[in-house]
Enzyme design. Structure first.
Site, short mmCIF file in Angstrom:
data_model
loop_
_atom_site.label_atom_id
_atom_site.label_comp_id
_atom_site.label_asym_id
_atom_site.label_seq_id
_atom_site.Cartn_x
_atom_site.Cartn_y
_atom_site.Cartn_z
CG ASN A 145 -22.54 -10.76 -48.05
OD1 ASN A 145 -21.78 -11.68 -48.36
ND2 ASN A 145 -23.61 -10.94 -47.29
CB ILE A 187 -34.11 -37.90 -51.19
CG1 ILE A 187 -34.32 -36.56 -50.47
CG2 ILE A 187 -33.14 -37.75 -52.34
CD1 ILE A 187 -33.07 -36.04 -49.76
CE1 TYR A 227 -29.17 -25.53 -46.39
CE2 TYR A 227 -27.68 -23.88 -45.47
CZ TYR A 227 -27.91 -24.96 -46.31
OH TYR A 227 -26.87 -25.48 -47.06
CG ASN A 256 -19.68 -24.38 -53.52
OD1 ASN A 256 -19.57 -25.39 -54.18
ND2 ASN A 256 -19.26 -24.33 -52.27
CG LEU A 309 -24.41 -11.93 -52.70
CD1 LEU A 309 -25.29 -10.85 -52.11
CD2 LEU A 309 -23.09 -12.00 -51.93
CB THR A 322 -23.39 -26.09 -45.35
OG1 THR A 322 -23.14 -24.73 -45.09
CG2 THR A 322 -24.51 -26.51 -44.40
CG ASP A 323 -19.34 -22.60 -44.26
OD1 ASP A 323 -20.55 -22.59 -44.61
OD2 ASP A 323 -18.54 -21.70 -44.60
CD GLU A 324 -25.24 -21.24 -44.32
OE1 GLU A 324 -26.25 -21.02 -43.65
OE2 GLU A 324 -25.15 -20.95 -45.52
CE LYS A 346 -26.80 -29.61 -45.94
NZ LYS A 346 -27.02 -30.55 -47.07
N1 LIG Z 1 -24.49 -23.47 -52.49
C1 LIG Z 1 -23.55 -23.43 -51.56
O1 LIG Z 1 -22.81 -22.44 -51.46
C2 LIG Z 1 -23.35 -24.59 -50.62
C3 LIG Z 1 -22.25 -24.57 -49.76
C4 LIG Z 1 -22.04 -25.68 -48.93
C5 LIG Z 1 -22.90 -26.75 -48.98
N2 LIG Z 1 -23.97 -26.74 -49.82
C6 LIG Z 1 -24.84 -27.94 -49.85
O2 LIG Z 1 -24.68 -28.51 -51.14
C7 LIG Z 1 -25.89 -29.12 -51.57
C8 LIG Z 1 -26.30 -28.58 -52.90
O3 LIG Z 1 -26.46 -27.17 -52.82
P1 LIG Z 1 -26.90 -26.31 -54.08
O4 LIG Z 1 -26.49 -24.92 -53.82
O5 LIG Z 1 -26.46 -27.00 -55.32
O6 LIG Z 1 -28.49 -26.43 -53.95
P2 LIG Z 1 -29.63 -26.15 -55.01
O7 LIG Z 1 -30.76 -25.57 -54.23
O8 LIG Z 1 -29.09 -25.40 -56.18
O9 LIG Z 1 -30.03 -27.61 -55.53
C9 LIG Z 1 -30.72 -28.53 -54.74
C10 LIG Z 1 -31.22 -29.64 -55.65
O10 LIG Z 1 -31.87 -30.62 -54.82
C11 LIG Z 1 -33.10 -30.96 -55.41
N3 LIG Z 1 -34.02 -31.39 -54.34
C12 LIG Z 1 -34.55 -30.60 -53.36
N4 LIG Z 1 -35.36 -31.35 -52.59
C13 LIG Z 1 -35.31 -32.61 -53.07
C14 LIG Z 1 -35.92 -33.82 -52.67
N5 LIG Z 1 -36.75 -33.89 -51.62
N6 LIG Z 1 -35.65 -34.94 -53.36
C15 LIG Z 1 -34.82 -34.91 -54.45
N7 LIG Z 1 -34.23 -33.78 -54.88
C16 LIG Z 1 -34.47 -32.64 -54.18
C17 LIG Z 1 -33.58 -29.71 -56.12
O11 LIG Z 1 -34.53 -30.01 -57.14
C18 LIG Z 1 -32.26 -29.17 -56.67
O12 LIG Z 1 -31.97 -29.73 -57.94
C19 LIG Z 1 -26.91 -28.84 -50.46
O13 LIG Z 1 -26.99 -29.98 -49.64
C20 LIG Z 1 -26.32 -27.67 -49.69
O14 LIG Z 1 -26.70 -27.73 -48.35
C21 LIG Z 1 -24.22 -25.68 -50.65
#
Ligand SMILES: NC(=O)c1ccc[n+]([C@@H]2O[C@H](COP(=O)([O-])OP(=O)(O)OC[C@H]3O[C@@H](n4cnc5c(N)ncnc54)[C@H](O)[C@@H]3O)[C@@H](O)[C@H]2O)c1
Length: 339
Positions: A252, A60, A153, A183, A193, A125-127, A157
């Site tokens: 946790n 991106i 992180y 999630n 985790l 994210t809520d973080e 965000k």
């Molecule tokens: N996992 C959670 O509990 C949670 C909760 C709230 C918000 N989020 C947000 O949701 C989103 C997705 O989280 P996730 O847990 O699925 O993350 P993840 O780490 O499983 O997946 C991230 C994806 O982004 C891709 N990616 C990373 N850098 C990239 C780049 N520069 N260009 C293109 N693609 C790139 C990776 O290859 C991967 O497929 C994130 O923005 C995260 O901040 C996650």
């Protein structure tokens, strides 16, 4: 409707793609993903042959590549999941978090400005709200809670969120933001985790818990998050932030004990390791706004969701085993290297 979903080879993005292709079979979904260590193309195998789906390997932050994709696809919407997402990794190496999470977000929004868009949605994210004290269970994050981050992180965000709101105010970009709690569910990367504990349990390996394991997270089944985003991009108000969470707070340590019990493994596998630096104590979302405005409520109770998740990891060793061995990173080359 043509939607670019970034980060769709990751945990939540892939679940969102499955959700959208099922709920909106006439939509075209273009997944843009860099395939970092966290992206796994085999996750998307079930939709690869769907004529309404296209996968594009792209960063991106690659402005030229992103603009070219917009010229080819003329997307109506962009939903940005792409991020570096692991707090521990951000503590070791913040720079890549700033690049992907902030510069990457700006690059996508610049493309939206240049080519026009009906909606840019930022998955946050809520973080970004920091943490709440353990002894104040009456406190929850609302959309008005000040941004107050703890880790590189969450700071990256939060930086992205501020930029998204600034692009709305300055350029009139039609944006929305969702801030979701933790999630869990299928396709969750094994360093996080819940999958880590399930997989270690299955191998009778120690279950490393930070500190006493008293940190509280508000867990939401991934499909409920996907439904929330679907509602926001269609019916949410432009320029608004929506908190997404299920009022499902768990320590946790209790999650780890629950996984031990479900897999019939002794709690003696639990080992307490040095706490994460700056570890947030408690996250808890107030989802009143999305409920009142969009009628969203979580549908999966934690007791059912965690059972389904454990069963999914039991049934899908062929998905996580190559990740653990590192083999999965060759998958793209094998699939596409000679094409
Ligand atoms: N996992 C959670 O509990 C949670 C909760 C709230 C918000 N989020 C947000 O949701 C989103 C997705 O989280 P996730 O847990 O699925 O993350 P993840 O780490 O499983 O997946 C991230 C994806 O982004 C891709 N990616 C990373 N850098 C990239 C780049 N520069 N260009 C293109 N693609 C790139 C990776 O290859 C991967 O497929 C994130 O923005 C995260 O901040 C996650």
């Amino acid at each position: 409707m043509n939607i670019i979903v970034t980060g769709g080879a990751g945990f939540i993005g892939s679940n969102f793609i499955f959700h959208m292709l099922k709920e909106h079979p006439d939509y075209r979904i273009v997944c843009l993903d860099k395939l970092t260590y966290a992206g796994n193309l085999s996750t998307l195998q079930p939709v690869m042959d769907n004529p309404n789906f296209r996968f594009v390997k792209l960063d991106i932050c690659d402005r030229e590549g992103v603009y070219k994709l917009f010229e080819e696809e003329h997307p109506d919407m962009v939903v940005n999941f792409a991020a570096e997402s692991h707090v521990d990794r951000s503590i070791e190496n913040p720079e890549i978090f700033l690049n992907t999470n902030i510069i990457g977000t700006a690059t996508l929004m610049d493309a939206c400005r240049k080519y026009g868009i009906k909606r840019y949605h930022q998955v946050s994210t809520d973080e970004v709200y920091g943490d709440l004290p353990l002894d104040r269970p009456d406190l929850f994050f609302t959309e008005e809670t000040p941004i107050h981050t703890s880790s590189p992180y969450s700071s990256s965000k939060a930086g992205a969120d501020l930029l998204v709101l600034a692009y709305h105010r300055t350029y009139g970009l039609p944006v929305t933001i969702s801030r979701c709690s933790n999630n869990y569910g299928p396709y969750h990367f094994p360093e996080k985790l819940i999958p880590l504990m399930i997989i270690n349990c299955l191998h009778d390996k120690p279950l490393p818990v930070y500190g006493e394991g008293l940190n509280v997270r508000d867990w939401l089944y991934v499909e409920d998050h996907c439904r929330a985003i679907d509602l926001i991009i269609h019916n949410g108000r432009v320029g608004e932030v929506y908190n997404v969470g299920g009022h499902n707070e768990m320590k946790n340590i209790d999650i780890v004990k629950l996984i031990c019990k479900a897999l019939d493994k002794p709690e003696s596998l639990i080992t307490h390791v040095t706490d994460r630096k700056g570890h947030d104590m408690r996250y808890a979302i107030d989802p009143t706004k999305i409920h009142n405005e969009l009628g969203w409520l979580p549908e999966t109770k934690f007791a059912d969701g965690i059972k389904k998740t454990i069963q999914w990891y039991l049934d899908n060793e062929s998905w996580w085993q190559p990740i653990i061995s590192g083999e999965y990173q060759n998958y793209y080359e094998e699939m596409y290297g000679n094409r």
